[in-house]
Write a protein that holds these residues in place. Structure first.
Motif, PDB file in Angstrom:
ATOM      1  N   MET A  79       0.836  -1.203   0.000  1.00 32.63           N
ATOM      2  CA  MET A  79       0.000   0.000   0.000  1.00 32.63           C
ATOM      3  C   MET A  79       0.868   1.250   0.000  1.00 32.63           C
ATOM      4  SD  MET A  79      -3.292   0.707   2.336  1.00 32.63           S
ATOM      5  CE  MET A  79      -4.091   2.298   2.431  1.00 32.63           C
ATOM      6  N   PHE A  81       0.557   5.184   0.908  1.00 35.34           N
ATOM      7  CA  PHE A  81      -0.340   6.061   1.665  1.00 35.34           C
ATOM      8  C   PHE A  81      -0.284   7.489   1.141  1.00 35.34           C
ATOM      9  CE2 PHE A  81      -1.565   3.505   5.392  1.00 35.34           C
ATOM     10  CZ  PHE A  81      -0.754   2.412   5.192  1.00 35.34           C
ATOM     11  N   SER A  83      -0.066  10.057   3.012  1.00 33.95           N
ATOM     12  CA  SER A  83       0.980  10.741   3.788  1.00 33.95           C
ATOM     13  C   SER A  83       2.342  10.119   3.530  1.00 33.95           C
ATOM     14  CB  SER A  83       0.644  10.631   5.268  1.00 33.95           C
ATOM     15  OG  SER A  83       0.690   9.281   5.659  1.00 33.95           O
ATOM     16  N   ALA A  85       3.633   7.734   4.709  1.00 33.67           N
ATOM     17  CA  ALA A  85       3.899   6.854   5.850  1.00 33.67           C
ATOM     18  C   ALA A  85       5.326   6.338   5.861  1.00 33.67           C
ATOM     19  CB  ALA A  85       2.905   5.685   5.876  1.00 33.67           C
ATOM     20  N   LEU A  86       6.281   7.230   5.619  1.00 34.38           N
ATOM     21  CA  LEU A  86       7.692   6.839   5.726  1.00 34.38           C
ATOM     22  C   LEU A  86       8.113   6.931   7.182  1.00 34.38           C
ATOM     23  CD1 LEU A  86       9.243   8.682   2.660  1.00 34.38           C
ATOM     24  CD2 LEU A  86       8.272   6.388   2.800  1.00 34.38           C
ATOM     25  N   PHE A  87       9.006   6.034   7.589  1.00 29.79           N
ATOM     26  CA  PHE A  87       9.468   6.055   8.972  1.00 29.79           C
ATOM     27  C   PHE A  87      10.523   7.145   9.111  1.00 29.79           C
ATOM     28  CE2 PHE A  87       8.414   1.604   7.848  1.00 29.79           C
ATOM     29  CZ  PHE A  87       7.205   1.571   8.506  1.00 29.79           C
ATOM     30  N   PRO A  88      10.240   8.195   9.886  1.00 28.83           N
ATOM     31  CA  PRO A  88      11.106   9.381   9.876  1.00 28.83           C
ATOM     32  C   PRO A  88      12.491   9.127  10.441  1.00 28.83           C
ATOM     33  CG  PRO A  88       9.414   9.588  11.566  1.00 28.83           C
ATOM     34  CD  PRO A  88       9.088   8.356  10.782  1.00 28.83           C
ATOM     35  N   HIS A  89      12.645   8.084  11.253  1.00 29.85           N
ATOM     36  CA  HIS A  89      13.930   7.861  11.894  1.00 29.85           C
ATOM     37  C   HIS A  89      14.813   6.920  11.084  1.00 29.85           C
ATOM     38  CE1 HIS A  89      11.104   4.795  13.032  1.00 29.85           C
ATOM     39  NE2 HIS A  89      12.077   4.010  13.417  1.00 29.85           N
ATOM     40  N   LEU A  90      14.272   6.368   9.991  1.00 30.00           N
ATOM     41  CA  LEU A  90      15.047   5.417   9.202  1.00 30.00           C
ATOM     42  C   LEU A  90      15.476   6.052   7.882  1.00 30.00           C
ATOM     43  CD1 LEU A  90      12.927   2.159   9.671  1.00 30.00           C
ATOM     44  CD2 LEU A  90      14.926   2.895  10.946  1.00 30.00           C
ATOM     45  N   GLU A  94      16.603   1.896   4.646  1.00 20.99           N
ATOM     46  CA  GLU A  94      15.945   1.134   5.702  1.00 20.99           C
ATOM     47  C   GLU A  94      14.428   1.177   5.558  1.00 20.99           C
ATOM     48  OE1 GLU A  94      17.243  -0.857   8.146  1.00 20.99           O
ATOM     49  OE2 GLU A  94      19.026  -0.594   6.928  1.00 20.99           O
ATOM     50  N   PHE A  98      12.246  -2.204   5.083  1.00 24.00           N
ATOM     51  CA  PHE A  98      11.551  -2.476   6.344  1.00 24.00           C
ATOM     52  C   PHE A  98      10.759  -3.792   6.297  1.00 24.00           C
ATOM     53  CE2 PHE A  98       8.150  -2.264   9.406  1.00 24.00           C
ATOM     54  CZ  PHE A  98       8.747  -1.709  10.519  1.00 24.00           C
ATOM     55  N   GLY A  99       9.935  -3.923   5.264  1.00 24.57           N
ATOM     56  CA  GLY A  99       9.070  -5.101   5.172  1.00 24.57           C
ATOM     57  C   GLY A  99       9.861  -6.377   4.966  1.00 24.57           C
ATOM     58  N   ARG A 146       9.058   0.989  -1.730  1.00 21.71           N
ATOM     59  CA  ARG A 146       8.702   0.087  -0.642  1.00 21.71           C
ATOM     60  C   ARG A 146       7.612  -0.894  -1.081  1.00 21.71           C
ATOM     61  NH1 ARG A 146       7.319   2.936   4.967  1.00 21.71           N
ATOM     62  NH2 ARG A 146       5.335   3.280   3.927  1.00 21.71           N
TER      63      ARG A 146
ATOM     64  N   ASP B 181      -0.593   6.133  10.521  1.00 18.97           N
ATOM     65  CA  ASP B 181      -0.208   5.609   9.204  1.00 18.97           C
ATOM     66  C   ASP B 181       1.047   4.749   9.293  1.00 18.97           C
ATOM     67  OD1 ASP B 181      -2.280   6.858   8.053  1.00 18.97           O
ATOM     68  OD2 ASP B 181      -1.118   8.252   6.820  1.00 18.97           O
ATOM     69  N   LEU B 182       1.989   5.173  10.150  1.00 22.38           N
ATOM     70  CA  LEU B 182       3.247   4.438  10.261  1.00 22.38           C
ATOM     71  C   LEU B 182       2.992   3.013  10.736  1.00 22.38           C
ATOM     72  CD1 LEU B 182       5.640   7.072  11.845  1.00 22.38           C
ATOM     73  CD2 LEU B 182       5.320   6.468   9.453  1.00 22.38           C
ATOM     74  N   LEU B 188       1.107  -3.705   7.314  1.00 24.76           N
ATOM     75  CA  LEU B 188       0.975  -4.237   5.957  1.00 24.76           C
ATOM     76  C   LEU B 188       2.265  -4.891   5.484  1.00 24.76           C
ATOM     77  CD1 LEU B 188      -1.116  -1.436   4.334  1.00 24.76           C
ATOM     78  CD2 LEU B 188      -1.593  -3.853   4.103  1.00 24.76           C
ATOM     79  N   GLU B 189       3.387  -4.374   5.996  1.00 22.96           N
ATOM     80  CA  GLU B 189       4.679  -4.940   5.598  1.00 22.96           C
ATOM     81  C   GLU B 189       4.969  -6.216   6.366  1.00 22.96           C
ATOM     82  OE1 GLU B 189       6.640  -3.886   3.276  1.00 22.96           O
ATOM     83  OE2 GLU B 189       5.927  -1.885   2.822  1.00 22.96           O
ATOM     84  N   ARG B 199      10.937  -1.230  16.343  1.00 23.29           N
ATOM     85  CA  ARG B 199      11.507  -0.470  15.218  1.00 23.29           C
ATOM     86  C   ARG B 199      10.819   0.864  14.971  1.00 23.29           C
ATOM     87  NH1 ARG B 199      13.628  -2.794  10.053  1.00 23.29           N
ATOM     88  NH2 ARG B 199      14.851  -0.916  10.342  1.00 23.29           N
ATOM     89  N   HIS B 286      16.828  10.292  17.481  1.00 21.99           N
ATOM     90  CA  HIS B 286      16.375  10.916  16.246  1.00 21.99           C
ATOM     91  C   HIS B 286      15.421  12.056  16.582  1.00 21.99           C
ATOM     92  CE1 HIS B 286      13.878  11.527  12.761  1.00 21.99           C
ATOM     93  NE2 HIS B 286      12.858  11.254  13.524  1.00 21.99           N
TER      94      HIS B 286
END
Lengths: 338, 288
Positions: A79, A81, A83, A85-90, A94, A98-99, A146, B181-182, B188-189, B199, B286
Motif C-alpha cells: 500500500m 499512503f 501521507s 507513511a515513511l518512517f522518519p527515523h530510518l 531502511e 523495512f518489510g 517500498r 499511518d506508520l 501491511l509490511e 523499530r 532521532h
C-alpha cells in the motif's frame, strides 16, 4: 476467475453507512481507479481490502482465497499512503527494506530487490538520506519503492499524489502508470481527482455515498454516464443539465457550437473564463445557465448575444425521478436548433 | 547583526540572566569559594583543602553516596519502564482510559510532603496498611522504615510510585504524536507487534526518553522532601541521601563549609551525568 473479488462489502459506524453492499471484480494486471467525492467511502473500501478496517459485512477474495479475516501482513498486498507513511527515523534504504527485514527475507535477496526498485523509481543517490531531507516527490518514490520490493501482486494506493504540486503530479501520474505496466502490477487506486482516474485507469469505479454508481472504462463513463451523478461528476467543466418536460437533458460544453449567423440569437453571455487553449463561456439560454467551451481566446462582453446549437446525438437523457440514463426519444430532425 | 539588534537581544535576555546570576550562578561560585576557604561556620580562614580531606575520610559521605547511586540506579529505570508501559496501555483503545490516565497521574499532582505522609501510614508497623494486609495472610509484617536493610527500598518504592505517573504523561504525549499511518504501513509490511514496538515506537520515543532520563536522574539527587517525613535519613544513615546529608551538615550540625564541599561533590556528579547523557545518548536519538 477474477484476481480480486469484492462481494457485498459494507461498513457501518454507529449511525453512518460508509460503504453499502459494494461488489466488484478486478482482473490481474488491471489498473482500477476508485473515484468519488470526499466521504463517498472509497478510502474506507481500500482500508477494508488492506485489512486496516473490519467490514461490517461482505467478503474479499484475492486469488480465489478468502482474505476477509486475515491480518494485513498476511494478505500479500502493498500500500502507498497519502501521507507516504515513511518512517522518519530510518534512512531511505531502511524504509524500503523495512518489510523485507520484518519478513526475514535473505540478505542477498534483499539487496537484489532493493537495487532493482531503486533503479525503477530513480532514487540512486538518496539511499542514505532521512525522509526529512527529501522533497515530496522523492518521498513518493520511496513509498513506491517500498511497495515494489514487497513483490506483492496487488498494490493499493490511497490518493498518493494529492500532496504534490500540479507539475510533479503530472509527471508521477505517467511514471506510476508506466511502472504498473512494466511490473504487471494490479493496482487499486483511490482518488477524488477525475483527471487522475481518467488518465491512468483501465477501468473506473465511481462511488457515491457508499454505493457503486458506475463502473467502466474512462471513455464509457464520459460518453455514456449511467446517471445524473456520473454526468455531473465526470468532465470539466461539468455537463450542462437542462430540464425538458419530464426528463433532464445533458450536453457537454465542448459539444455546443455557435451557428455563426446570429439574426435570431438565443443566448446572452454572462461571463467568460479564458484558460489558455480555450475559453469557457457561460451563457443565459432561455433562463438556464449553460457553459460552452470554445478554442482560443474569446473575451465577449457581458450581455453579448450568441446563437448556440448542438447535435441531438450528443444529448444525454436522464429521468427526473431516478436520475438514471434513458434512451433519447425519437425525433425526425437530425439537428435541433433550440 | 546591527548594534541595535545586539542591544535588543541583551535587553531581552536581561531578566532571565539577572535572576539566574543572582540565584544560581552567584550561589554556585560562593559555594565553591566557601568550600575552599571556610571552616565550620567561619568564612575566609584562608585557602585550605581541609573540607575535601574530611570528605574523603567521611564514612557517612561514602555511605550516603552509595545509597544515592543505588536509589538512582533502581528508581530511574524502573519508573521509566513503568511509565512507558502505562502510557502504552492508556494510549490503546480501551474503555475508561480517561479515568485510568487520571488515576496514573494523581500521584504527580500531590506534593511530595503529602505523599510521604500517606506512605508513612502505609509503612507504619502494627497499624500500617502494608502490615495489616500481610497480617491477613498470617505474616507478622516488616518494620519498613525502621529496618536498615529495608528503609532505602521503602523510599524507592514510594519514589517510583510518585514519578512513574509524571513520566507517563510525557510518553503519552509523544505516543499521540506518532502518525497511525506508520503503524498501518508497518502492519501491511508484515511487522508483528514486537517489531512495530522495537523499530517504530521505541526509536520515535527516544527524544522523550532522553528528556525523561535526565529529569529522573536529577530528581533522584535533588528530591529529598520525603526523607524529612519518613526516615530523616535513618536508621543510622541507612536511607540517607546526598542532598539530605548536605542539609543536615548545614542546618543541623552548622558546618556550612563542609556542606559546601559536599555540594560541590553533588554538582560534579550531576555534571558528569548530564555530559554522559547528552554525549552518548544524543547521538542515538532521532529528532524530527
Amino acid at each position: 476467475m477474477s484476481f480480486l473479488s469484492v462481494k457485498g462489502l459494507s461498513k457501518q459506524w454507529a449511525d453512518t453507512q460508509a460503504v453499502s453492499d459494494l461488489s466488484f471484480d478486478v482482473d490481474e494486471g488491471e489498473f482500477i481507479a476508485l473515484l468519488g467525492p470526499s466521504g463517498c467511502g472509497k478510502s474506507t473500501t481500500l482500508k477494508m481490502i488492506a485489512g486496516l478496517d473490519t467490514p461490517s459485512a461482505g467478503r474479499i477474495l484475492l486469488n480465489g482465497q478468502d482474505i476477509t479475516d486475515r491480518a494485513p501482513g498476511q494478505r500479500r498486498l502493498s500500500m502507498v499512503f497519502q501521507s507516504y507513511a515513511l518512517f522518519p527515523h530510518l534512512s531511505v534504504k531502511e524504509n524500503i527494506l523495512f518489510g523485507l527485514k520484518a519478513r526475514k527475507v535473505a540478505a542477498n535477496e534483499q539487496k537484489q530487490r532493493l537495487d532493482r526498485a531503486v533503479e525503477l523509481v530513480n532514487l540512486g543517490d538518496q539511499l542514505h538520506k532521512k525522509p526529512s531531507q527529501l522533497s515530496g516527490g522523492q518521498c513518493q518514490r520511496v513509498a513506491l519503492a517500498r511497495a515494489i520490493v514487497s513483490q506483492a501482486p496487488l498494490c493499493l494506493m490511497d490518493e498518493p499524489l494529492s500532496n504534490l504540486d500540479a507539475k510533479l503530479r503530472n509527471e508521477m501520474r505517467s511514471e506510476i502508470r508506466a511502472l504498473q505496466k512494466q511490473l504487471g502490477l494490479t493496482v487499486l487506486y483511490v482518488t477524488h481527482d477525475q483527471i487522475e482516474a481518467m488518465s491512468m485507469a483501465d477501468r473506473i469505479l465511481l462511488l457515491n455515498d457508499g454505493k457503486l454508481e458506475q463502473s467502466g472504462a474512462p471513455e464509457a463513463l464520459y460518453n455514456q454516464p449511467a446517471s445524473l451523478f456520473v454526468a455531473r461528476f465526470i468532465g470539466h467543466p461539468p455537463m450542462n443539465i437542462l430540464e425538458k418536460g419530464d426528463r433532464l437533458v445533458g450536453i457537454r460544453p465542448e459539444h455546443i457550437r455557435l451557428t455563426g449567423h446570429s439574426q435570431s440569437p438565443n443566448a446572452t453571455v454572462m461571463h467568460c473564463d479564458y484558460q489558455g487553449s480555450d475559453t469557457q463561456i457561460c451563457v443565459d439560454h432561455q433562463g438556464a445557465s449553460i457553459t460552452l467551451s470554445l478554442q482560443g481566446h474569446h473575451l465577449l462582453p457581458q450581455g453579448h448575444p450568441l446563437d448556440i446549437t448542438w447535435d441531438r446525438q450528443h444529448e444525454h437523457h436522464f429521468s427526473t425521478q431516478t436520475g438514471l440514463r434513458q434512451t433519447a426519444p425519437s425525433q425526425p430532425k437530425e439537428s435541433s436548433h433550440v | 547583526m546591527t548594534r541595535n539588534q545586539q542591544l535588543y537581544a541583551w535587553l531581552l535576555l536581561l531578566p532571565a540572566l539577572a535572576l539566574l546570576t543572582a540565584f544560581t550562578y552567584m550561589p554556585t561560585v560562593a559555594t565553591i569559594w566557601h568550600s575552599f576557604t571556610g571552616s565550620g561556620m567561619q568564612d575566609n580562614v584562608g585557602f585550605n583543602l581541609d573540607n575535601y580531606r574530611d570528605l574523603i575520610d567521611d564514612d557517612v559521605f561514602w555511605q550516603v553516596l552509595r545509597n544515592n547511586l543505588i536509589y538512582a540506579a533502581v528508581t530511574v529505570p524502573v519508573s521509566i519502564v513503568l511509565a512507558l508501559v502505562m502510557a502504552l496501555w492508556v494510549n490503546s483503545k480501551i474503555r475508561g482510559k480517561g479515568a485510568l490516565r487520571l488515576a496514573y497521574f494523581t500521584p504527580t499532582i500531590l506534593p511530595m510532603i503529602s505523599v510521604a505522609n500517606i506512605w508513612l501510614f502505609f509503612y507504619t508497623p502494627e497499624i500500617g496498611l502494608f502490615n495489616t494486609i500481610l497480617g491477613w495472610f498470617g505474616h507478622k509484617g516488616y518494620n519498613w522504615l525502621g529496618d536498615p536493610n529495608l528503609s532505602l527500598y521503602s523510599l524507592m518504592l514510594m519514589a517510583i510510585w510518585k514519578e512513574a505517573g509524571f513520566f507517563m504523561i510525557f510518553y503519552l504525549a509523544a505516543l499521540q504524536g506518532i502518525s497511525p499511518d506508520l503503524y498501518q504501513a508497518a502492519e501491511l509490511e508484515g511487522a508483528g507487534r514486537w517489531t512495530r514496538f522495537r523499530r517504530i515506537t521505541l526509536p520515535l520515543l527516544m527524544p522523550t526518553t532522553l528528556f525523561v532520563l535526565i529529569n529522573a536522574f536529577l530528581n533522584a539527587f535533588k528530591l529529598v522532601d520525603h526523607l524529612f517525613i519518613l526516615t530523616k535519613g535513618g536508621p543510622n544513615n541507612a536511607s540517607n541521601l546526598l542532598l539530605y546529608y548536605i542539609y543536615e551538615n548545614a542546618f543541623s550540625f552548622f558546618d556550612t563549609a563542609y556542606a559546601s564541599a559536599l555540594t560541590v561533590a553533588l554538582l560534579l556528579i550531576l555534571v558528569v551525568i548530564a555530559l554522559i547523557q547528552f554525549g552518548v545518548i544524543e547521538r542515538r536519538v532521532h529528532y524530527r
